[in-house]
Design a protein around this motif. Sequence first.
Motif, PDB file in Angstrom:
ATOM      1  N   LEU A  27       0.885  -1.165  -0.133  1.00 46.31           N
ATOM      2  CA  LEU A  27      -0.007  -0.049   0.011  1.00 46.31           C
ATOM      3  C   LEU A  27       0.825   1.349   0.103  1.00 46.31           C
ATOM      4  O   LEU A  27       0.462   2.426  -0.758  1.00 46.31           O
ATOM      5  N   PRO A  32      -1.902   5.499  -1.148  1.00 46.29           N
ATOM      6  CA  PRO A  32      -3.365   5.944  -1.381  1.00 46.29           C
ATOM      7  C   PRO A  32      -3.266   7.310  -1.939  1.00 46.29           C
ATOM      8  O   PRO A  32      -4.380   7.597  -2.901  1.00 46.29           O
ATOM      9  N   MET A 159       2.187   5.410   6.805  1.00 47.40           N
ATOM     10  CA  MET A 159       0.891   4.915   6.261  1.00 47.40           C
ATOM     11  C   MET A 159      -0.287   5.408   7.020  1.00 47.40           C
ATOM     12  O   MET A 159      -1.301   5.729   6.390  1.00 47.40           O
ATOM     13  N   GLN A 162      -0.926   9.160   6.038  1.00 54.91           N
ATOM     14  CA  GLN A 162      -1.398   9.556   4.763  1.00 54.91           C
ATOM     15  C   GLN A 162      -2.868   8.874   4.733  1.00 54.91           C
ATOM     16  O   GLN A 162      -3.621   9.427   4.025  1.00 54.91           O
ATOM     17  N   SER A 163      -3.221   7.821   5.443  1.00 53.12           N
ATOM     18  CA  SER A 163      -4.356   7.116   5.253  1.00 53.12           C
ATOM     19  C   SER A 163      -5.530   8.288   5.971  1.00 53.12           C
ATOM     20  O   SER A 163      -6.569   8.466   5.550  1.00 53.12           O
ATOM     21  N   VAL A 166      -6.307  11.043   3.494  1.00 51.67           N
ATOM     22  CA  VAL A 166      -7.061  10.809   2.386  1.00 51.67           C
ATOM     23  C   VAL A 166      -8.658  10.829   3.086  1.00 51.67           C
ATOM     24  O   VAL A 166      -9.751  11.292   2.411  1.00 51.67           O
ATOM     25  N   VAL A 247      -9.798   2.538  -2.375  1.00 49.11           N
ATOM     26  CA  VAL A 247      -9.351   3.928  -2.161  1.00 49.11           C
ATOM     27  C   VAL A 247      -9.285   4.662  -3.318  1.00 49.11           C
ATOM     28  O   VAL A 247      -9.985   5.852  -3.435  1.00 49.11           O
TER      29      VAL A 247
END
Length: 451
Positions: A27, A32, A159, A162-163, A166, A247
Amino acid sequence: MNDAEHASTGATLTRSLGLWSVVLFGLAYMTPMIVYGTFGVLAEASQGMVPTAYVLALCAVLLTAVSYGKMSYIFPVAGSAYTYARKSIGGNIGFVVGWAVLLDYFFLPMVIWLIGASYLNEAVGGVTTQVWLIAFIVVTTAINIIGIQFASKVNFILMIMQSLMVIVFVALCIHYIVGARGSGGLLSVEPFFNANVPFSFAFAGAAIAAYSFLGFDAVTTLTEETIDPKRNMPKAIFLIALIGGFVFVTAAYFAQLVHPGGVFENVDAAAFELAITIGGDVFSAIFLIGLVIAQFASGLAAQTSVGRLLFAMGRDGVLPKGLFAYVHPTFNTPAYNLALAGLVGMVALYLDVLSAASFINFGAFLAFTFVNLSVISLFLKKEEAMAGTSAFTGLVIPAAGAVFNLYLLTSLDGKAITLGCIWLGIGILYLAVLTRAFSRKPPEMSFRESS
Protein backbone atom coordinates in the motif's frame (compact mmCIF):
# COMPACT_ATOMS: atom_id res chain seq x y z
CA MET A 1 25.43 -14.65 8.81
CA ASN A 2 29.24 -14.25 8.53
CA ASP A 3 31.17 -12.27 5.95
CA ALA A 4 32.04 -15.32 3.88
CA GLU A 5 28.39 -16.24 3.54
CA HIS A 6 27.51 -12.69 2.55
CA ALA A 7 30.16 -12.68 -0.13
CA SER A 8 29.06 -15.98 -1.61
CA THR A 9 26.58 -16.23 -4.44
CA GLY A 10 24.28 -18.16 -2.13
CA ALA A 11 23.67 -15.20 0.18
CA THR A 12 20.14 -15.05 1.50
CA LEU A 13 17.81 -12.50 3.01
CA THR A 14 16.19 -12.74 6.45
CA ARG A 15 12.51 -13.70 6.89
CA SER A 16 11.04 -11.04 9.18
CA LEU A 17 7.88 -9.70 7.48
CA GLY A 18 4.39 -10.88 8.44
CA LEU A 19 1.23 -10.60 6.30
CA TRP A 20 0.31 -7.07 7.32
CA SER A 21 3.88 -5.81 7.05
CA VAL A 22 3.86 -6.97 3.42
CA VAL A 23 0.41 -5.41 2.85
CA LEU A 24 1.63 -2.11 4.31
CA PHE A 25 4.68 -2.18 2.04
CA GLY A 26 2.43 -2.77 -0.96
CA LEU A 27 0.00 0.00 0.00
CA ALA A 28 2.89 2.34 0.72
CA TYR A 29 4.33 1.44 -2.69
CA MET A 30 0.98 2.21 -4.31
CA THR A 31 0.55 5.31 -2.13
CA PRO A 32 -3.21 5.87 -1.55
CA MET A 33 -2.67 9.63 -1.87
CA ILE A 34 -1.30 9.23 -5.39
CA VAL A 35 -4.93 9.43 -6.52
CA TYR A 36 -4.63 13.14 -5.78
CA GLY A 37 -1.05 13.55 -6.96
CA THR A 38 -1.97 12.37 -10.47
CA PHE A 39 -5.63 13.41 -10.51
CA GLY A 40 -5.15 16.29 -12.95
CA VAL A 41 -3.19 14.17 -15.43
CA LEU A 42 -5.82 11.41 -15.30
CA ALA A 43 -8.75 13.83 -15.51
CA GLU A 44 -7.27 15.38 -18.63
CA ALA A 45 -6.52 12.00 -20.27
CA SER A 46 -9.95 10.51 -19.43
CA GLN A 47 -11.87 13.74 -20.10
CA GLY A 48 -13.38 13.79 -16.62
CA MET A 49 -13.91 10.04 -16.08
CA VAL A 50 -11.17 9.33 -13.52
CA PRO A 51 -13.25 6.85 -11.43
CA THR A 52 -13.98 4.81 -14.56
CA ALA A 53 -10.31 4.83 -15.49
CA TYR A 54 -9.51 3.39 -12.06
CA VAL A 55 -12.25 0.74 -12.33
CA LEU A 56 -10.86 -0.42 -15.69
CA ALA A 57 -7.33 -0.51 -14.32
CA LEU A 58 -8.56 -2.43 -11.26
CA CYS A 59 -10.15 -5.06 -13.51
CA ALA A 60 -6.80 -5.71 -15.18
CA VAL A 61 -5.07 -5.81 -11.80
CA LEU A 62 -7.55 -8.23 -10.20
CA LEU A 63 -7.36 -10.62 -13.14
CA THR A 64 -3.58 -10.52 -12.92
CA ALA A 65 -3.63 -10.82 -9.12
CA VAL A 66 -5.09 -14.31 -9.51
CA SER A 67 -2.05 -15.31 -11.54
CA TYR A 68 0.39 -13.57 -9.20
CA GLY A 69 -1.14 -15.40 -6.24
CA LYS A 70 -0.80 -18.74 -7.99
CA MET A 71 2.79 -18.13 -9.11
CA SER A 72 3.98 -16.75 -5.76
CA TYR A 73 2.67 -19.95 -4.14
CA ILE A 74 4.51 -22.19 -6.63
CA PHE A 75 7.75 -20.17 -6.62
CA PRO A 76 8.13 -18.53 -3.17
CA VAL A 77 11.40 -16.72 -3.95
CA ALA A 78 12.47 -13.20 -4.87
CA GLY A 79 12.27 -12.21 -8.53
CA SER A 80 8.59 -11.61 -9.26
CA ALA A 81 7.52 -11.79 -12.94
CA TYR A 82 11.11 -12.45 -13.98
CA THR A 83 11.19 -15.63 -11.89
CA TYR A 84 7.75 -16.81 -12.98
CA ALA A 85 8.32 -16.47 -16.73
CA ARG A 86 11.80 -17.94 -16.46
CA LYS A 87 10.63 -21.13 -14.77
CA SER A 88 7.34 -21.49 -16.65
CA ILE A 89 8.14 -20.49 -20.22
CA GLY A 90 11.93 -20.43 -20.66
CA GLY A 91 15.21 -18.75 -19.83
CA ASN A 92 15.32 -16.32 -22.75
CA ILE A 93 11.71 -15.22 -22.28
CA GLY A 94 12.37 -14.92 -18.56
CA PHE A 95 15.25 -12.58 -19.25
CA VAL A 96 13.17 -10.35 -21.54
CA VAL A 97 10.41 -10.18 -18.93
CA GLY A 98 13.00 -9.39 -16.27
CA TRP A 99 14.33 -6.60 -18.44
CA ALA A 100 10.79 -5.21 -18.80
CA VAL A 101 10.33 -5.45 -15.02
CA LEU A 102 13.55 -3.49 -14.60
CA LEU A 103 11.99 -0.73 -16.69
CA ASP A 104 9.07 -0.69 -14.26
CA TYR A 105 10.90 -1.03 -10.94
CA PHE A 106 14.08 0.82 -11.86
CA PHE A 107 12.30 4.00 -12.93
CA LEU A 108 9.29 3.88 -10.59
CA PRO A 109 11.14 5.41 -7.61
CA MET A 110 12.23 8.18 -9.97
CA VAL A 111 8.61 9.05 -10.81
CA ILE A 112 7.60 8.97 -7.15
CA TRP A 113 10.42 11.28 -6.13
CA LEU A 114 9.64 13.56 -9.10
CA ILE A 115 6.00 13.98 -8.04
CA GLY A 116 6.97 14.79 -4.47
CA ALA A 117 9.64 17.25 -5.55
CA SER A 118 7.28 18.94 -8.03
CA TYR A 119 4.65 19.60 -5.34
CA LEU A 120 7.24 20.96 -2.93
CA ASN A 121 8.61 23.22 -5.65
CA GLU A 122 5.08 24.47 -6.37
CA ALA A 123 4.48 25.32 -2.72
CA VAL A 124 7.87 26.46 -1.42
CA GLY A 125 9.47 29.37 -3.22
CA GLY A 126 13.23 29.68 -3.44
CA VAL A 127 13.97 25.93 -3.42
CA THR A 128 14.25 24.22 -6.79
CA THR A 129 12.79 20.87 -7.80
CA GLN A 130 16.32 19.54 -8.21
CA VAL A 131 17.18 20.21 -4.57
CA TRP A 132 14.00 18.55 -3.31
CA LEU A 133 14.59 15.57 -5.61
CA ILE A 134 18.10 15.00 -4.30
CA ALA A 135 16.86 15.27 -0.70
CA PHE A 136 14.21 12.60 -1.34
CA ILE A 137 16.77 10.25 -2.88
CA VAL A 138 19.42 10.64 -0.17
CA VAL A 139 17.05 10.09 2.78
CA THR A 140 15.16 7.09 1.34
CA THR A 141 18.38 5.40 0.24
CA ALA A 142 19.89 5.76 3.70
CA ILE A 143 16.82 4.29 5.42
CA ASN A 144 16.64 1.34 3.04
CA ILE A 145 20.33 0.51 3.41
CA ILE A 146 20.04 0.52 7.22
CA GLY A 147 17.57 -2.36 7.02
CA ILE A 148 14.14 -3.60 5.95
CA GLN A 149 12.79 -3.92 9.50
CA PHE A 150 13.57 -0.26 10.12
CA ALA A 151 11.99 0.65 6.77
CA SER A 152 8.91 -1.40 7.70
CA LYS A 153 8.46 0.57 10.93
CA VAL A 154 8.85 3.89 9.11
CA ASN A 155 6.32 2.75 6.49
CA PHE A 156 3.76 1.90 9.17
CA ILE A 157 3.90 5.41 10.64
CA LEU A 158 3.77 7.09 7.23
CA MET A 159 0.86 4.91 6.08
CA ILE A 160 -1.21 5.92 9.13
CA MET A 161 -0.57 9.60 8.41
CA GLN A 162 -1.46 9.49 4.72
CA SER A 163 -4.52 7.28 5.33
CA LEU A 164 -5.88 9.92 7.72
CA MET A 165 -5.22 12.58 5.08
CA VAL A 166 -7.24 10.67 2.45
CA ILE A 167 -10.13 10.30 4.89
CA VAL A 168 -10.09 14.03 5.67
CA PHE A 169 -9.91 14.94 1.97
CA VAL A 170 -12.90 12.75 1.12
CA ALA A 171 -14.86 14.16 4.08
CA LEU A 172 -14.20 17.74 2.95
CA CYS A 173 -15.22 16.83 -0.61
CA ILE A 174 -18.52 15.47 0.72
CA HIS A 175 -19.03 18.59 2.85
CA TYR A 176 -18.38 20.82 -0.15
CA ILE A 177 -20.71 18.85 -2.47
CA VAL A 178 -23.56 18.80 0.06
CA GLY A 179 -23.16 22.54 0.67
CA ALA A 180 -23.17 23.32 -3.05
CA ARG A 181 -25.77 20.86 -4.37
CA GLY A 182 -27.45 19.23 -1.39
CA SER A 183 -27.24 15.60 -0.35
CA GLY A 184 -28.58 14.51 -3.74
CA GLY A 185 -25.41 15.80 -5.33
CA LEU A 186 -23.45 12.93 -3.78
CA LEU A 187 -25.02 10.46 -6.20
CA SER A 188 -24.15 10.98 -9.84
CA VAL A 189 -23.08 8.93 -12.86
CA GLU A 190 -21.12 11.81 -14.41
CA PRO A 191 -17.74 10.81 -12.92
CA PHE A 192 -18.18 7.35 -14.47
CA PHE A 193 -19.83 8.13 -17.78
CA ASN A 194 -20.31 11.13 -20.05
CA ALA A 195 -22.36 10.61 -23.22
CA ASN A 196 -20.45 13.42 -24.92
CA VAL A 197 -17.03 11.80 -24.38
CA PRO A 198 -15.94 8.66 -26.31
CA PHE A 199 -15.30 5.74 -23.95
CA SER A 200 -11.85 5.31 -25.48
CA PHE A 201 -10.74 8.23 -23.29
CA ALA A 202 -11.53 6.13 -20.22
CA PHE A 203 -9.16 3.43 -21.48
CA ALA A 204 -6.50 6.07 -22.15
CA GLY A 205 -6.93 7.15 -18.54
CA ALA A 206 -6.82 3.54 -17.34
CA ALA A 207 -3.48 3.03 -19.09
CA ILE A 208 -2.08 5.82 -16.89
CA ALA A 209 -4.10 4.92 -13.77
CA ALA A 210 -2.46 1.49 -13.70
CA TYR A 211 0.64 3.31 -12.45
CA SER A 212 -1.11 3.69 -9.09
CA PHE A 213 -1.52 -0.09 -8.71
CA LEU A 214 2.06 -1.15 -9.31
CA GLY A 215 2.74 -1.97 -5.66
CA PHE A 216 0.37 -4.95 -5.65
CA ASP A 217 2.88 -7.03 -7.62
CA ALA A 218 6.06 -5.37 -6.36
CA VAL A 219 5.74 -7.07 -2.97
CA THR A 220 6.47 -10.44 -4.58
CA THR A 221 10.12 -9.31 -4.60
CA LEU A 222 9.94 -9.51 -0.78
CA THR A 223 9.03 -13.21 -0.83
CA GLU A 224 12.37 -14.33 0.64
CA GLU A 225 11.89 -11.92 3.53
CA THR A 226 8.27 -12.91 4.24
CA ILE A 227 7.27 -15.36 6.95
CA ASP A 228 5.38 -18.36 5.49
CA PRO A 229 5.28 -16.85 1.96
CA LYS A 230 3.17 -19.63 0.42
CA ARG A 231 0.30 -18.63 2.69
CA ASN A 232 0.91 -14.93 3.23
CA MET A 233 2.01 -13.70 -0.21
CA PRO A 234 -1.15 -14.64 -2.19
CA LYS A 235 -3.29 -13.11 0.57
CA ALA A 236 -1.19 -9.95 0.60
CA ILE A 237 -1.45 -9.53 -3.17
CA PHE A 238 -5.26 -9.61 -3.11
CA LEU A 239 -5.56 -7.39 -0.05
CA ILE A 240 -3.28 -4.77 -1.58
CA ALA A 241 -5.16 -4.74 -4.90
CA LEU A 242 -8.63 -4.61 -3.32
CA ILE A 243 -7.85 -2.04 -0.62
CA GLY A 244 -5.94 0.15 -3.04
CA GLY A 245 -8.64 -0.09 -5.72
CA PHE A 246 -11.39 0.82 -3.27
CA VAL A 247 -9.47 3.86 -2.06
CA PHE A 248 -8.64 5.06 -5.58
CA VAL A 249 -12.15 4.73 -6.98
CA THR A 250 -13.82 6.30 -3.92
CA ALA A 251 -11.40 9.22 -3.65
CA ALA A 252 -11.51 9.88 -7.41
CA TYR A 253 -15.31 9.80 -7.45
CA PHE A 254 -15.74 12.54 -4.86
CA ALA A 255 -12.88 14.61 -6.27
CA GLN A 256 -14.46 14.43 -9.73
CA LEU A 257 -17.79 15.61 -8.28
CA VAL A 258 -16.03 18.64 -6.80
CA HIS A 259 -14.32 19.42 -10.11
CA PRO A 260 -16.15 17.88 -13.11
CA GLY A 261 -14.25 17.58 -16.36
CA GLY A 262 -10.52 17.53 -16.96
CA VAL A 263 -9.49 21.17 -17.23
CA PHE A 264 -7.12 22.61 -14.60
CA GLU A 265 -4.79 25.59 -14.53
CA ASN A 266 -1.91 23.21 -13.86
CA VAL A 267 -2.69 19.49 -14.32
CA ASP A 268 0.50 18.46 -12.50
CA ALA A 269 -0.62 20.34 -9.37
CA ALA A 270 -4.40 19.90 -9.71
CA ALA A 271 -4.64 18.60 -6.13
CA PHE A 272 -3.80 22.06 -4.84
CA GLU A 273 -6.71 23.53 -6.74
CA LEU A 274 -9.00 20.89 -5.26
CA ALA A 275 -7.62 21.31 -1.73
CA ILE A 276 -8.14 25.08 -1.80
CA THR A 277 -11.66 24.63 -3.16
CA ILE A 278 -12.78 22.28 -0.41
CA GLY A 279 -10.71 23.50 2.54
CA GLY A 280 -9.07 26.85 1.84
CA ASP A 281 -5.43 27.84 2.23
CA VAL A 282 -4.93 26.21 5.63
CA PHE A 283 -6.05 22.78 4.48
CA SER A 284 -4.10 23.06 1.23
CA ALA A 285 -0.94 23.58 3.30
CA ILE A 286 -1.74 20.56 5.49
CA PHE A 287 -2.56 18.55 2.38
CA LEU A 288 0.84 19.37 0.89
CA ILE A 289 2.54 17.92 3.96
CA GLY A 290 0.44 14.76 3.68
CA LEU A 291 1.16 14.36 -0.03
CA VAL A 292 4.90 14.74 0.49
CA ILE A 293 4.79 12.17 3.30
CA ALA A 294 2.92 9.81 0.98
CA GLN A 295 5.51 10.21 -1.76
CA PHE A 296 8.29 9.59 0.74
CA ALA A 297 6.64 6.35 1.93
CA SER A 298 6.05 5.20 -1.64
CA GLY A 299 9.63 5.97 -2.66
CA LEU A 300 10.89 4.01 0.32
CA ALA A 301 8.93 0.90 -0.66
CA ALA A 302 9.67 1.24 -4.39
CA GLN A 303 13.40 1.45 -3.81
CA THR A 304 13.22 -1.57 -1.50
CA SER A 305 11.65 -3.68 -4.25
CA VAL A 306 14.05 -2.70 -7.02
CA GLY A 307 16.93 -3.55 -4.70
CA ARG A 308 15.54 -7.06 -4.16
CA LEU A 309 14.84 -7.61 -7.86
CA LEU A 310 18.41 -6.68 -8.79
CA PHE A 311 19.59 -9.01 -6.02
CA ALA A 312 17.64 -11.90 -7.55
CA MET A 313 19.02 -11.24 -11.03
CA GLY A 314 22.56 -10.80 -9.70
CA ARG A 315 22.42 -14.03 -7.70
CA ASP A 316 21.27 -15.72 -10.92
CA GLY A 317 24.26 -14.40 -12.84
CA VAL A 318 22.10 -12.52 -15.35
CA LEU A 319 23.65 -9.36 -13.93
CA PRO A 320 27.24 -9.25 -12.54
CA LYS A 321 27.23 -11.16 -9.25
CA GLY A 322 29.94 -9.18 -7.52
CA LEU A 323 27.82 -6.04 -7.62
CA PHE A 324 24.18 -7.12 -7.72
CA ALA A 325 24.28 -10.23 -5.49
CA TYR A 326 26.16 -8.40 -2.73
CA VAL A 327 24.54 -8.25 0.72
CA HIS A 328 25.93 -5.76 3.25
CA PRO A 329 27.56 -7.68 6.16
CA THR A 330 26.19 -5.34 8.83
CA PHE A 331 22.77 -4.24 7.57
CA ASN A 332 21.94 -7.47 5.67
CA THR A 333 20.57 -5.46 2.72
CA PRO A 334 21.56 -5.28 -0.99
CA ALA A 335 23.29 -1.95 -0.40
CA TYR A 336 24.88 -1.54 -3.85
CA ASN A 337 21.54 -2.12 -5.59
CA LEU A 338 19.79 0.44 -3.39
CA ALA A 339 22.49 3.02 -4.07
CA LEU A 340 22.24 2.36 -7.82
CA ALA A 341 18.46 2.86 -7.69
CA GLY A 342 19.09 6.22 -6.04
CA LEU A 343 21.49 7.25 -8.79
CA VAL A 344 18.99 6.26 -11.51
CA GLY A 345 16.46 8.52 -9.79
CA MET A 346 18.52 11.48 -10.90
CA VAL A 347 17.15 10.95 -14.42
CA ALA A 348 13.96 12.59 -13.10
CA LEU A 349 15.72 15.92 -13.46
CA TYR A 350 15.02 15.71 -17.20
CA LEU A 351 11.47 14.28 -17.33
CA ASP A 352 7.88 15.31 -16.55
CA VAL A 353 5.39 13.20 -14.58
CA LEU A 354 3.17 12.09 -17.48
CA SER A 355 6.04 10.97 -19.73
CA ALA A 356 7.79 9.11 -16.91
CA ALA A 357 4.64 7.36 -15.68
CA SER A 358 3.61 6.23 -19.18
CA PHE A 359 7.13 4.97 -19.87
CA ILE A 360 7.25 2.66 -16.84
CA ASN A 361 3.68 1.45 -17.44
CA PHE A 362 4.96 -0.14 -20.65
CA GLY A 363 7.14 -2.42 -18.54
CA ALA A 364 4.35 -3.05 -16.04
CA PHE A 365 1.79 -4.15 -18.65
CA LEU A 366 4.32 -6.40 -20.36
CA ALA A 367 5.24 -8.02 -17.04
CA PHE A 368 1.57 -8.45 -16.08
CA THR A 369 0.88 -10.09 -19.43
CA PHE A 370 3.68 -12.64 -19.05
CA VAL A 371 2.71 -13.53 -15.48
CA ASN A 372 -0.69 -14.51 -16.88
CA LEU A 373 0.97 -16.39 -19.75
CA SER A 374 3.19 -18.21 -17.23
CA VAL A 375 0.13 -19.64 -15.51
CA ILE A 376 -1.30 -20.73 -18.87
CA SER A 377 2.02 -22.36 -19.79
CA LEU A 378 2.16 -24.39 -16.58
CA PHE A 379 -1.49 -25.38 -16.93
CA LEU A 380 -1.11 -26.57 -20.53
CA LYS A 381 2.05 -28.50 -19.62
CA LYS A 382 0.06 -30.14 -16.82
CA GLU A 383 2.82 -29.44 -14.33
CA GLU A 384 2.48 -31.14 -10.96
CA ALA A 385 2.33 -27.75 -9.24
CA MET A 386 -0.92 -27.03 -11.11
CA ALA A 387 -2.63 -30.19 -9.90
CA GLY A 388 -6.18 -29.40 -8.82
CA THR A 389 -6.24 -26.10 -10.73
CA SER A 390 -9.43 -25.68 -12.75
CA ALA A 391 -9.53 -24.54 -16.36
CA PHE A 392 -11.20 -21.35 -15.16
CA THR A 393 -8.32 -20.20 -12.92
CA GLY A 394 -5.60 -21.88 -14.97
CA LEU A 395 -6.69 -20.80 -18.42
CA VAL A 396 -9.73 -18.48 -18.67
CA ILE A 397 -8.77 -15.89 -16.03
CA PRO A 398 -5.09 -15.59 -17.03
CA ALA A 399 -6.06 -15.39 -20.72
CA ALA A 400 -8.50 -12.57 -19.96
CA GLY A 401 -5.85 -10.86 -17.86
CA ALA A 402 -3.25 -11.11 -20.64
CA VAL A 403 -5.63 -9.66 -23.27
CA PHE A 404 -6.75 -6.84 -20.97
CA ASN A 405 -3.18 -5.84 -20.14
CA LEU A 406 -2.07 -5.92 -23.76
CA TYR A 407 -4.99 -3.67 -24.69
CA LEU A 408 -4.03 -1.17 -22.00
CA LEU A 409 -0.42 -1.29 -23.24
CA THR A 410 -1.58 -0.29 -26.73
CA SER A 411 -3.57 2.56 -25.13
CA LEU A 412 -0.38 4.24 -23.93
CA ASP A 413 0.83 7.25 -25.90
CA GLY A 414 3.08 6.58 -28.87
CA LYS A 415 6.17 8.08 -27.25
CA ALA A 416 5.94 5.67 -24.30
CA ILE A 417 5.50 2.68 -26.60
CA THR A 418 8.50 3.76 -28.71
CA LEU A 419 10.74 4.23 -25.67
CA GLY A 420 9.56 0.90 -24.26
CA CYS A 421 10.40 -0.93 -27.48
CA ILE A 422 13.84 0.68 -27.51
CA TRP A 423 14.39 -0.51 -23.94
CA LEU A 424 13.39 -4.06 -24.94
CA GLY A 425 15.70 -3.90 -27.95
CA ILE A 426 18.64 -3.02 -25.71
CA GLY A 427 17.74 -5.92 -23.43
CA ILE A 428 17.61 -8.41 -26.30
CA LEU A 429 21.02 -7.24 -27.52
CA TYR A 430 22.45 -7.73 -24.03
CA LEU A 431 20.89 -11.20 -23.91
CA ALA A 432 22.55 -12.03 -27.23
CA VAL A 433 25.93 -11.05 -25.78
CA LEU A 434 25.26 -12.94 -22.53
CA THR A 435 24.32 -16.14 -24.38
CA ARG A 436 26.91 -15.76 -27.15
CA ALA A 437 24.36 -15.14 -29.90
CA PHE A 438 21.78 -17.40 -28.20
CA SER A 439 24.08 -20.44 -28.49
CA ARG A 440 23.70 -21.21 -24.78
CA LYS A 441 21.09 -20.74 -22.11
CA PRO A 442 21.13 -17.77 -19.73
CA PRO A 443 22.43 -18.58 -16.22
CA GLU A 444 19.84 -20.52 -14.21
CA MET A 445 18.64 -19.22 -10.86
CA SER A 446 18.83 -21.55 -7.86
CA PHE A 447 15.46 -21.72 -6.14
CA ARG A 448 16.78 -23.23 -2.93
CA GLU A 449 17.84 -20.78 -0.28
CA SER A 450 21.23 -21.27 1.33
CA SER A 451 21.48 -21.92 5.02
